[in-house]
Scaffold this active site. Structure first.
Site, short mmCIF file in Angstrom:
data_model
loop_
_atom_site.label_atom_id
_atom_site.label_comp_id
_atom_site.label_asym_id
_atom_site.label_seq_id
_atom_site.Cartn_x
_atom_site.Cartn_y
_atom_site.Cartn_z
N ALA A 18 2.31 -6.10 1.71
CA ALA A 18 1.67 -4.86 1.23
C ALA A 18 1.70 -3.76 2.29
CB ALA A 18 0.23 -5.15 0.82
N PRO A 19 1.88 -2.50 1.85
CA PRO A 19 1.98 -2.03 0.46
C PRO A 19 3.38 -2.16 -0.14
CG PRO A 19 2.00 -0.17 1.92
CD PRO A 19 1.80 -1.37 2.80
N GLY A 20 4.35 -2.68 0.63
CA GLY A 20 5.63 -3.02 0.05
C GLY A 20 6.82 -2.19 0.46
N GLY A 21 6.65 -1.24 1.37
CA GLY A 21 7.76 -0.37 1.75
C GLY A 21 8.96 -1.11 2.30
N LYS A 22 8.72 -2.04 3.20
CA LYS A 22 9.82 -2.78 3.82
C LYS A 22 10.47 -3.73 2.82
CE LYS A 22 7.29 -2.51 8.18
NZ LYS A 22 6.04 -2.01 7.54
N ASP A 25 1.16 -11.29 -0.07
CA ASP A 25 0.04 -10.68 0.66
C ASP A 25 -1.23 -11.44 0.32
OD1 ASP A 25 -0.42 -8.02 2.35
OD2 ASP A 25 -2.19 -8.37 1.13
N ASP A 52 -2.49 -16.88 1.61
CA ASP A 52 -2.76 -16.71 3.03
C ASP A 52 -1.48 -17.05 3.78
OD1 ASP A 52 -3.57 -16.87 5.69
OD2 ASP A 52 -5.54 -17.65 5.17
N CYS A 68 3.22 -2.42 13.83
CA CYS A 68 3.10 -0.97 14.04
C CYS A 68 2.11 -0.69 15.16
CB CYS A 68 2.69 -0.25 12.75
SG CYS A 68 1.13 -0.80 12.04
#
Length: 453
Positions: free
Chosen positions: A263-267, A285, A312, A384
């Site tokens: 999440a949120p799923g961009g990659k 997720d 998990d 990040c």
């Protein structure tokens, strides 16, 4: 002007929620903008004041404490907010005259139920106006000077100085305090960068090409989420550093991939686009509501190979014990200290003690995921954040305990980022104007594993 029409009141309510109620800045801002009727110009002003005040908080409080008898944080909540946002406008918004910022602060105190303290507000702000911005160069030690001048917690500055040196730290902190930018990823599966750039221009949205990836555009004017290209899945919002993660994975059509913390799923979506929507991606997720975000994004981009799951990450090896993946991404939970331009409240809400707990969790997820990789497969670990203890230290510990994994020295060929360390790289915010990121690629050897697949 009523409260609902006053942009400074809306900004003040947002900042009160962030400073004193533990709200996330982007969520608090969204809520306030929905609840008040503001023009597009006023909405942009509120956004600038909210994020700017949070980014510059340390410096603002240093300035206020220099002219106040009592420390600013001991003041009434509303007075703190009014003073802080006024100082931001006075010294960091060129288009707002100082006298106007002071006048509006006094007016806001009356509108917000603090009429009896308008004299205090007027006196403090006029004192600061006469004084102007001080010379920070005399502040010692250097960690304190950088912390105050660029508005960061000193404990964090010290960590970065230890990792990257004083000059590099000063540069990255300065970049963190600048205005963020919107970067988009063009869906090369269905269109081209030039076509999207031209389409957006026709809608009044101006862009320039990115530096790190061929599918990126940087928005210089306009709101891209209102465009037809966004709504119809020809582009997504994603930072350039983040785009490099899918490139590091080097996914191919027909492969089977696992994204452990998706999440949120961009990659995930970027990888699916690179796979031409052929194969399978398990996008996992731990949170059920985030599963819905992943599914919504896959639907917007018309990607059929993405299958969202809720699990998990530390027990995925049990869930998929009979499955092996060609590519695995561990975009691990982290402190997020590489994305302070877009999420400035992180630097004030991060507990140094809590950071010490993260590497154990990150290593646990990495160990679990590694058990599910095929021989000769690629495992990418990314965060990040730009703290070595969450990045290369985790990788080094993993490699020490997993001799069948080695650093993938071909990583640089895929992401085009030169690094002293073959197989992983740290991107600092000031280097390319993108988010701070860590990316590591590892390969699993086949010699010791027989016919496992």
């Amino acid at each position: 002007m009523t409260k609902n029409e006053n942009p400074r009141y809306v900004a003040a309510k947002t900042l009160q929620a962030v400073f004193f109620k533990g709200a996330y800045s982007h969520l608090a801002l969204d809520e306030q903008l929905k609840n008040h009727q503001l023009s597009a110009v006023d909405q942009r002003f509120v956004t600038e004041v909210v994020y700017g005040t949070i980014k510059r908080l340390n410096t603002i409080d240093y300035l206020l404490n220099g002219v106040m008898k009592n420390k600013v944080h001991k003041s009434d909540q509303r007075i703190q907010v009014i003073l802080r946002m006024a100082v931001y406008q006075m010294f960091y918004l060129d288009r707002i005259p100082e006298r106007a910022a002071i006048h509006e602060a006094v007016e806001l105190s009356k509108q917000w139920g603090r009429v009896g303290l308008k004299g205090l507000i007027n006196g403090v702000l006029r004192s600061l106006s006469r004084q102007g911005l001080p010379d920070f160069s005399s502040i010692t030690p250097s960690s304190k000077r950088i912390a105050i001048e660029t508005s960061h917690p000193e404990w964090l500055v010290k960590r970065w100085i230890n990792a990257y040196g004083e000059e590099e730290t000063r540069r990255l902190c300065t970049t963190n305090s600048e205005r963020g930018k919107t970067t988009i990823r063009v869906n090369l599966r269905v269109t081209t960068v030039d076509a999207v750039q031209a389409e957006l221009f026709e809608e009044g949205i101006e862009t320039v090409k990115g530096e790190l990836t061929k599918e990126s555009l940087i928005v210089t004017k306009g709101v891209v989420t209102k465009s037809a290209a966004f709504k119809e899945g020809r582009l997504s919002i994603q930072d350039e550093s983040s785009m490099l993660v899918a490139r590091a994975l080097n996914p191919k059509p027909s492969m089977k991939m696992l994204d452990t913390c998706a999440a949120p799923g961009g990659k995930t979506m970027h990888a699916a686009e690179l796979m031409n929507d052929e194969g399978e991606i398990i996008a996992n997720d731990v949170h059920a509501h985030k599963k819905r975000l992943i599914e919504k994004e896959a639907n917007r981009l018309q990607l059929s190979i993405v299958h969202a799951t809720t699990e998990d990450a530390v027990i995925l090896a049990k869930t998929y014990q009979d499955v092996r993946f060609d590519r695995i991404l561990v975009d691990a939970p982290c402190s997020g200290l590489g994305v302070l331009r877009s999420k400035p409240d992180i630097k004030w809400n991060t507990d140094e003690k809590e950071i010490r707990k993260l590497p154990a969790l990150q290593l646990d997820i990495l160990n679990t995921a590694s058990k599910l990789l095929k021989d000769d497969g690629v495992l990418v670990y990314s965060t990040c954040t730009i703290l070595p203890e969450e990045n290369e230290h985790v990788v080094q510990e993993f490699l020490k305990n997993n001799e069948d994994f080695t650093l993938d020295e071909s990583l640089q060929e895929r992401i085009k980022i030169q690094s002293e360390n073959q197989g992983y790289t740290t991107i600092l915010p000031h280097q390319y104007g993108s988010d701070g990121f860590f990316i590591c690629a590892m390969k699993k050897g086949s010699a010791r594993h027989g016919n496992e697949n």
